[in-house]
Design a protein around this motif. Structure first.
Motif, mmCIF file in Angstrom:
data_model
loop_
_atom_site.group_PDB
_atom_site.id
_atom_site.type_symbol
_atom_site.label_atom_id
_atom_site.label_comp_id
_atom_site.label_asym_id
_atom_site.label_seq_id
_atom_site.Cartn_x
_atom_site.Cartn_y
_atom_site.Cartn_z
ATOM 1 N N LEU A 445 35.128 -9.285 -28.344
ATOM 2 C CA LEU A 445 35.937 -10.504 -28.438
ATOM 3 C C LEU A 445 35.189 -11.737 -27.932
ATOM 4 C CD1 LEU A 445 39.339 -9.079 -27.144
ATOM 5 C CD2 LEU A 445 38.736 -9.604 -29.516
ATOM 6 N N ALA A 446 34.146 -11.535 -27.153
ATOM 7 C CA ALA A 446 33.392 -12.666 -26.614
ATOM 8 C C ALA A 446 32.745 -13.502 -27.704
ATOM 9 C CB ALA A 446 32.322 -12.159 -25.646
ATOM 10 N N PHE A 447 32.562 -12.920 -28.899
ATOM 11 C CA PHE A 447 31.898 -13.648 -29.984
ATOM 12 C C PHE A 447 32.892 -14.268 -30.968
ATOM 13 C CE2 PHE A 447 28.797 -10.583 -28.413
ATOM 14 C CZ PHE A 447 27.715 -11.421 -28.171
ATOM 15 N N LEU A 448 34.191 -14.196 -30.649
ATOM 16 C CA LEU A 448 35.205 -14.862 -31.460
ATOM 17 C C LEU A 448 35.510 -16.223 -30.836
ATOM 18 C CD1 LEU A 448 37.553 -11.837 -32.265
ATOM 19 C CD2 LEU A 448 35.330 -12.457 -33.234
ATOM 20 N N THR A 449 36.616 -16.823 -31.209
ATOM 21 C CA THR A 449 36.982 -18.126 -30.645
ATOM 22 C C THR A 449 38.151 -17.941 -29.684
ATOM 23 O OG1 THR A 449 38.710 -18.765 -32.204
ATOM 24 C CG2 THR A 449 36.437 -19.111 -32.904
ATOM 25 N N PRO A 450 38.484 -18.993 -28.910
ATOM 26 C CA PRO A 450 39.666 -18.893 -28.041
ATOM 27 C C PRO A 450 40.983 -18.943 -28.811
ATOM 28 C CG PRO A 450 38.125 -20.572 -27.247
ATOM 29 C CD PRO A 450 37.702 -20.216 -28.625
ATOM 30 N N ASP A 451 40.924 -19.148 -30.138
ATOM 31 C CA ASP A 451 42.148 -19.141 -30.941
ATOM 32 C C ASP A 451 42.847 -17.790 -30.822
ATOM 33 O OD1 ASP A 451 40.423 -21.241 -32.090
ATOM 34 O OD2 ASP A 451 42.044 -21.462 -33.523
ATOM 35 N N PRO A 452 44.162 -17.748 -31.056
ATOM 36 C CA PRO A 452 44.863 -16.461 -31.047
ATOM 37 C C PRO A 452 44.248 -15.480 -32.049
ATOM 38 C CG PRO A 452 46.433 -18.261 -31.022
ATOM 39 C CD PRO A 452 45.086 -18.882 -31.244
ATOM 40 N N VAL A 453 44.085 -14.237 -31.606
ATOM 41 C CA VAL A 453 43.534 -13.169 -32.449
ATOM 42 C C VAL A 453 44.705 -12.334 -32.960
ATOM 43 C CG1 VAL A 453 41.995 -11.173 -32.534
ATOM 44 C CG2 VAL A 453 41.455 -13.103 -31.019
ATOM 45 N N PRO A 454 44.825 -12.129 -34.271
ATOM 46 C CA PRO A 454 45.926 -11.297 -34.774
ATOM 47 C C PRO A 454 45.722 -9.840 -34.369
ATOM 48 C CG PRO A 454 44.399 -11.814 -36.553
ATOM 49 C CD PRO A 454 43.944 -12.620 -35.358
ATOM 50 N N VAL A 460 41.524 -2.204 -37.447
ATOM 51 C CA VAL A 460 40.307 -2.059 -38.262
ATOM 52 C C VAL A 460 39.233 -1.384 -37.411
ATOM 53 C CG1 VAL A 460 38.520 -3.277 -39.560
ATOM 54 C CG2 VAL A 460 40.894 -4.128 -39.577
ATOM 55 N N PRO A 461 38.679 -0.236 -37.851
ATOM 56 C CA PRO A 461 37.619 0.421 -37.071
ATOM 57 C C PRO A 461 36.410 -0.500 -36.892
ATOM 58 C CG PRO A 461 38.467 1.880 -38.783
ATOM 59 C CD PRO A 461 39.042 0.524 -39.068
ATOM 60 N N VAL A 462 35.784 -0.403 -35.737
ATOM 61 C CA VAL A 462 34.596 -1.209 -35.450
ATOM 62 C C VAL A 462 33.362 -0.431 -35.893
ATOM 63 C CG1 VAL A 462 33.267 -2.410 -33.687
ATOM 64 C CG2 VAL A 462 35.758 -2.249 -33.464
ATOM 65 N N PRO A 463 32.658 -0.884 -36.939
ATOM 66 C CA PRO A 463 31.461 -0.153 -37.394
ATOM 67 C C PRO A 463 30.419 -0.035 -36.285
ATOM 68 C CG PRO A 463 32.144 -1.789 -39.027
ATOM 69 C CD PRO A 463 32.944 -2.054 -37.786
ATOM 70 N N GLN A 518 28.027 -5.606 -33.947
ATOM 71 C CA GLN A 518 29.266 -4.851 -34.102
ATOM 72 C C GLN A 518 30.454 -5.784 -34.339
ATOM 73 O OE1 GLN A 518 29.077 -2.768 -30.387
ATOM 74 N NE2 GLN A 518 28.034 -0.981 -31.250
ATOM 75 N N ALA A 519 30.513 -6.883 -33.595
ATOM 76 C CA ALA A 519 31.609 -7.836 -33.770
ATOM 77 C C ALA A 519 31.583 -8.439 -35.173
ATOM 78 C CB ALA A 519 31.528 -8.937 -32.716
ATOM 79 N N LEU A 520 30.389 -8.759 -35.650
ATOM 80 C CA LEU A 520 30.229 -9.314 -36.992
ATOM 81 C C LEU A 520 30.717 -8.324 -38.046
ATOM 82 C CD1 LEU A 520 28.982 -11.497 -38.918
ATOM 83 C CD2 LEU A 520 26.854 -10.176 -38.769
ATOM 84 N N SER A 521 30.288 -7.089 -37.943
ATOM 85 C CA SER A 521 30.689 -6.071 -38.919
ATOM 86 C C SER A 521 32.189 -5.806 -38.860
ATOM 87 C CB SER A 521 29.917 -4.772 -38.659
ATOM 88 O OG SER A 521 28.522 -4.978 -38.768
#
Length: 729
Positions: A445-454, A460-463, A518-521
């Protein structure tokens, strides 16, 4: 959130007392809280005018009944503090006139009713035809002032009917806030909230312009929490409580546009963001008295965009939370400092009262922890969550925190310039207590934004990662206050400082590239659906800011795949919504990545060229679009052969561009060839090509523009079908 509608009825008692009281009784029977001027006369302390001012400020609607008499006047001493609220040309006002001016100043919804005939007073007298000068000046001002609608009445019954036929259902106040109140645990900020309130409601604040205030302070001090608590504490002052994350200009505009949903606006389903944004701005102009919180406005471009749009919002209060130190005209700065030691200590003691291992020296230990955490609100919340989750005593927690502090202080000094060490150290303390899945989820989650995450992203499995139960991992993070879960929807958010510290720790450990990949995938796997189909937007829209963020991190780290694919998908989504300014850089970057990865003649490059060319054509840059389309056509012909269905798509696109530039003779053979390919596909596979009907329609329109009759058009298309071996019956 249901709210009680508070109403004030303004009228001169000698003229309209019985009618006013009857209307008040009717409204009270409908569940409306109503007060009139006489309700205030027996109250102790303060002047009558001050009481009227305070009630009108705090109510939702004001009914003004205007007749021939101005009524009684306050003394000069009573009126002087409120003189700035009078409009130009009015130097004094009666109590009932002041009630009108108070309502205008605080942007309260007004219902104005003016007597159009002589009025019989309660004592039997009849009003004169000519108005006294003070009332004549007031009525003249009323008629001339813009934005005032009024109705006339000739009898008390007509007045009563006119008032009661209005909509008096208080309904539900629009409230869009990220979380609820801390209640009694919100310590040490009462004076600040009052200062913010008084600043926004100053008599010299103006009647039309937006009142803007910036809650300023360093990261972790609790700016967002203070703004939300202010909104909830003074909810009765406002017609709506709205919250928008505004960390970048694009996010500000996007999140503001998304308010069409909670505001129940019909434009909510519009594809174009500008339509939704303008609908929200129109709502703000039409519904004064709202509060809008602009959160994390920490960059100069975001501030400039906020100030630009504030000029289109009508009348309301805007509260910014920001680490910036300078703000433009119309925005005053209110500094928010760390908590006082006694308040920080009290928070720790109360927040952990039911969970920690009690000891005789708890008060002393809590004070020591508060001091070591720098009295920072975010650090204190995280510490309390760790103590509660682990059922620790204060002494045990201090030992954990010191271990983390040593690690944080060992980081390179430049990395510590943009957030407090106490937050980083407290974060480390919390992370050490996480389960392995909880720590893994936080690092992703550190590579996403501070916006709410659904929350559906967790399904979704993390590759390439072992995260068997992501929802349990989320519960682990929530238990340590490392995420905030939404109360009104299945979503959650990670504080940006926690994200920042997490990324720094990963870089320090040499595992940042692995987690980023992993976050990207993961986000790429979740970002599915046709951007052109509105039914896909419920999935794609809440993922879009996170997809954009993780793709940006990946691109900066030199990760090519699936970065280009994700950027292309985002570009399609933004392009469909006419957000061309956001789509174009994504298209161009995806093209550059694919050219570097696969070479200039790869089919992926043709796809990227086509996407960019379509955007250029949509923004009327046809001369730039044409060579890209021709190059995409050449690549697909070389890759798939001249008769491949992909080639038909490229031919159609190029022909449409030529048609748009009135080169019909050049466009015709391309469109004819594209249609022939779709017919051949149908004959060889037995299936209708997806673009066949569109191709036929496009070709028919082109031939019509070239002067062909309908009979000639039908014959030409029939001939193509026969050449492909299809039955034309």
């Amino acid at each position: 959130m249901h709210v009680v509608l508070r109403v004030f009825i303004s009228a001169v008692s000698s003229e309209f007392g019985p009618a006013r009281d009857a209307i008040a009784a009717d409204l009270r029977a409908r569940g409306v809280f109503v007060r009139v001027q006489s309700d205030f006369r027996q109250e102790a302390a303060d002047t009558l005018l001050r009481k009227l001012h305070d009630y009108v400020r705090d109510c939702g609607r004001v009914v003004c009944v205007i007749g021939a008499a101005p009524g009684a006047f306050p003394t000069a001493d009573e009126a002087t503090p409120f003189a700035p609220m009078l409009p130009p040309g009015i130097t004094e006002a009666s109590y009932t006139q002041w009630e009108f001016f108070f309502a205008r100043h605080f942007n309260r919804r007004l219902s104005v009713h003016v007597a159009t005939a002589a009025v019989r007073f309660a004592d039997g007298r009849t009003s004169a035809a000519d108005l006294p000068p003070p009332q004549q000046r007031f009525v003249d001002h009323l008629v001339k002032e813009k934005g005032i609608d009024w109705s006339g009445f000739a009898t008390p019954d007509q007045l009563r009917i006119a008032v009661l036929r209005e909509d008096w259902n208080p309904g539900d106040k629009p409230i869009v806030l990220p979380y609820g109140s801390l209640g009694a645990l919100f310590k040490g900020r009462d004076a600040f909230l009052r200062r913010l309130h008084d600043s926004l409601h100053r008599p010299d604040g103006g009647t039309a312009a937006i009142a803007g205030r910036a809650v300023h302070g360093m990261g972790g001090v609790g700016k967002t929490r203070a703004a939300v608590e202010y909104a909830l504490a003074y909810a009765a002052d406002y017609t709506a409580l709205l919250f928008v994350l505004a960390d970048t200009p694009d996010n500000f505009r996007r999140n503001l546009a998304e308010l069409t949903g909670p505001l129940l606006l019909t434009e909510h389903h519009a594809a174009e963001q500008e339509i939704r944004l303008n609908a929200v701005l129109a709502w703000l102009r039409a519904n004064p008295g709202w509060l809008l919180i602009l959160d994390n406005l920490d960059s100069e471009p975001a501030l400039a965009e906020a100030q630009r749009l504030m000029g289109s919002m009508g009348s309301g209060h805007v509260v910014l939370t920001s680490r910036l130190t300078r703000f433009g005209r119309g925005v005053e700065k209110l500094d928010l400092d760390v908590l006082r030691p006694e308040d920080a200590t009290a928070f720790l003691l109360e927040a952990t009262a039911d969970s920690r291992r009690a000891a005789a020296d708890d008060a002393t230990q809590a004070r020591a922890i508060a001091d070591e955490l720098g009295h920072l609100a975010l650090a204190l919340e995280m510490a309390a969550a760790t103590i509660e989750r682990r059922a620790l005593g204060f002494a045990a927690y201090r030992a954990l925190w010191r271990e983390a502090r040593d690690k944080v202080l060992g980081w390179a000094e430049p990395k510590l310039l943009d957030y407090p060490r106490a937050v980083a150290a407290t974060w480390q303390t919390s992370v050490q207590q996480l389960s392995d899945p909880g720590r893994l989820l936080l690092e992703l989650l550190a590579f996403l934004t501070p916006d709410p995450v659904p929350e559906f992203l967790l399904d979704v499995p993390v590759p390439g990662a072992s995260l068997a139960d992501a929802r349990e991992a989320l519960a682990d993070l929530a238990a340590y206050s490392l995420v905030t879960r939404g109360k009104d929807a299945p979503r959650f958010a990670v504080h940006r400082l926690v994200q920042d510290v997490t990324r720094r720790a990963l870089a320090d450990a040499g595992t940042a590239q692995e987690r980023l990949t992993q976050a990207l995938s993961w986000v790429n796997a979740a970002f599915t659906g046709d951007p052109g189909d509105v039914r896909s937007w419920a999935r794609l829209d809440p993922l879009a800011p996170h997809a954009e963020a993780v793709a940006g991190h990946a691109d900066a780290a030199g990760i090519a795949a699936p970065t280009a694919r994700l950027m292309g998908g985002l570009g399609l989504l933004f392009g469909v919504k006419a957000l061309h300014g956001r789509a174009e850089p994504l298209y161009r970057r995806a093209l550059a990545i694919d050219e570097a990865s696969f070479g200039r003649d790869h089919p992926n490059v043709a796809r990227d060229l086509n996407n960019l060319a379509q955007l250029l054509q949509a923004t009327n840059r046809l001369a730039e679009a044409e060579p890209l389309m021709r190059r995409a056509l050449a690549i697909d012909e070389a890759s798939f052969g001249r008769d491949h269905p992909n080639v038909a798509i490229r031919l159609n696109n190029l022909a449409a561009l030529l048609q748009a530039t009135n080169r019909l003779a050049e466009a015709e053979p391309l469109m004819r060839r594209a249609l022939a390919i779709t017919f051949a596909f149908e004959r060889s596979t037995g299936h209708t090509h997806p673009s066949r009907k569109t191709g036929e329609n496009n070709y028919a329109v082109l031939l019509a523009e070239m002067g062909k009759t309908q009979s000639e058009i039908d014959g030409t298309i029939a001939e193509l079908r026969r050449e492909a071996g299809l039955d034309t019956a």
